[in-house]
Design an enzyme around this catalytic site. Structure first.
Site, short mmCIF file in Angstrom:
data_model
loop_
_atom_site.label_atom_id
_atom_site.label_comp_id
_atom_site.label_asym_id
_atom_site.label_seq_id
_atom_site.Cartn_x
_atom_site.Cartn_y
_atom_site.Cartn_z
N VAL A 1 -21.28 42.10 -30.94
CA VAL A 1 -19.89 41.79 -31.22
C VAL A 1 -19.07 41.99 -29.95
O VAL A 1 -19.16 43.04 -29.32
CB VAL A 1 -19.33 42.69 -32.34
CG1 VAL A 1 -17.88 42.36 -32.62
CG2 VAL A 1 -20.17 42.55 -33.61
N THR B 1 -14.25 31.51 -24.35
CA THR B 1 -13.45 31.91 -25.49
C THR B 1 -12.29 30.93 -25.51
O THR B 1 -11.97 30.35 -24.49
CB THR B 1 -12.87 33.34 -25.26
OG1 THR B 1 -13.93 34.20 -24.88
CG2 THR B 1 -12.20 33.88 -26.50
#
Lengths: 315, 315
Positions: free
Chosen positions: A210, A181
């Site tokens: 998700v 990320t």
């Protein structure tokens, strides 16, 4: 604490490029240098904005864009492949001024998901949009699209083939297992805070999964009265722990310092749940915190009067 | 507080069927009776489970399923139409025992989204899934699908046509403007808590818009140590306020009672932001709270030793 008076002494910017099992012995010097250069560039571009009197919101968007554009990081260009050999990206941005937020999930072919999230925040009543519907909105908002080749990275594709062979869902694992990320948090001269996060998710992930990145309160959160937070780690745990907002609540309701609140969430709550990862955070005085409970976290930070720092391992 | 000793005195179940501008003068007696009957049935089915020694998790799933199957409520059958004339439903469930959670967003043709969310929680590592990818997972998990006609409701379709004519995104507005969601929270004899929420979203909403229902911490949250919460209202505000988890944080970090924490979130924080709606909540002693900051909220509740109550307006 956050008056509109300009006060350069609280300027602060922290960025991350993922956390996880990052081992020095598995990392080539060339690769390590490339990561550090990438972090340095993103930090520098964001810092230029803050130093020039710009807004925290602009600084975090810019820092994240630079990492999205760099194929080394699992966000934007260089995003990992889903099980189906596609890319599904998530991003979020939040302004600590007025608790405004925008977030997008499961989008493909959008060059800079973080910029889409910002436009969503500023130009629509929606806070979170997903999938093909989100892409239609991105088009209307004039977001830049890129062809599939743009996102294709040979190294990431090899990761997918390997993960498929092993039938394993991988958190981005270059060079070890890392929880890929990118994110940024900043405090500007007016004391306004902002946070942004962007990701390509997990290698070989199920189409439709998700993570925490796009979930306001889980992977991304900002409130001028407390802090701005961007997380990186095993997303499901960060969602269940409502990790980013938990940092803010420990400050506003329990009176903890930024550092103590972050340590509590990362090294007590998430650790006890088994949630590997870390986070970056900043408060309205420009204090920063960067805790992680795994081997390493790609990170860089700078505060007023201090030189920029870049680090990968726990050292 | 939550020992494993069975103690029937703390049994509690609260459900809601949406909140908003519900005006007595615009409601026919027949319609009011139908809503009350629907709430009564859902409450009764959940209560039967709790009274029989069943788990809070089973009770909230059952109560929400009953409302999903009832076309009067904006969830499952009877979901409102998106701008494209389709249905996109969201649901979430959370167990206060171990902070386990499952949530689904932007799914179509799944008969009971809440049951899909529960299976996702119990049988997969994912916490949140969206769109077509989610539907593939639902199929693998053996969830029941239904044809488009099943979800089609003439009244809802008329709402869409009207909203399109007025070019307005509507929160479910039957008979006035209501913020259509259904939800349930429960405390069982062992002191375990659970929350579940389900919705068809907003009439004429943009394809891809995600509200708070499926966001753990925003629309749905449960932790045996504090409370279980299910929200209904203008989702974007509940996301930005991280409303459900905020109730829990006010209890665990600031020591507020369930009632005071709920009032603070609904009547101070959300009201100041302009976030219309309400929530239902229960703690591990079986205390309940049902605040809302708009005209009405379809709701029903029962606690051990008390008779069931059903209400719509503020009275």
């Amino acid at each position: 604490m956050n008056s509109e008076t300009k006060d350069e002494s609280r300027l602060a910017l922290v960025i991350h490029g993922g956390a996880g099992t990052i081992r020095r012995e598995e990392m080539s010097l060339a690769r390590e240098t490339a990561y550090k250069d990438g972090l340095q560039e993103a930090l520098g571009r964001g810092w230029e904005i803050l130093k020039g009197g710009g807004a925290a919101l602009d600084a975090v968007e810019e820092a994240v864009r630079v990492m999205e554009d760099n194929p080394l990081f699992n966000a934007g260009r260089g995003s990992v492949f889903t099980h189906d050999g596609k890319h599904e990206m998530d991003a979020a941005i939040m302004s600590g001024e007025g608790l405004r937020a925008g977030a997008v999930t499961a989008v493909s072919l959008i060059k800079n998901p973080v910029t889409f999230a910002r436009r969503l925040m500023e130009k629509t009543p929606q806070v979170l949009v997903c999938g093909r519907g989100a892409e239609e909105i991105a088009r209307e908002l004039g977001c830049e699209f890129a062809p599939p080749e743009y996102f294709h990275d040979a190294f990431r594709y090899e990761q997918l083939l390997e993960a498929r062979r092993e039938q394993e869902v991988r958190l981005d694992h270059s060079p070890g297992k890392t929880l890929g990320t990118v994110g940024a948090v900043a405090c500007d001269a007016r004391g306004h805070l902002a946070a942004a996060t962007s990701t390509g998710g997990m290698t070989n992930k199920r189409f439709g999964r998700v993570g925490d990145t796009a979930i306001i309160g889980a992977g991304t959160y900002a409130d001028d009265r407390t802090c701005a937070v961007s997380c990186t780690g095993y997303g499901e745990f960060f969602i269940r722990a409502v990790a980013a907002y938990d940092v803010a609540c420990l400050m506003k309701y329990k009176g903890l310092s930024l550092q103590d609140a972050c340590e509590m969430v990362v090294n007590v709550t998430l650790r006890e749940m088994g949630g590997d990862g870390g986070l970056i955070a900043v408060d309205g005085m420009g204090h920063i915190a960067l805790p992680f409970n795994c081997e390493g976290m790609y990170r860089a930070w700078i505060t007023q009067g201090q030189t920029a720092r870049v680090a990968i391992y726990r050292d």
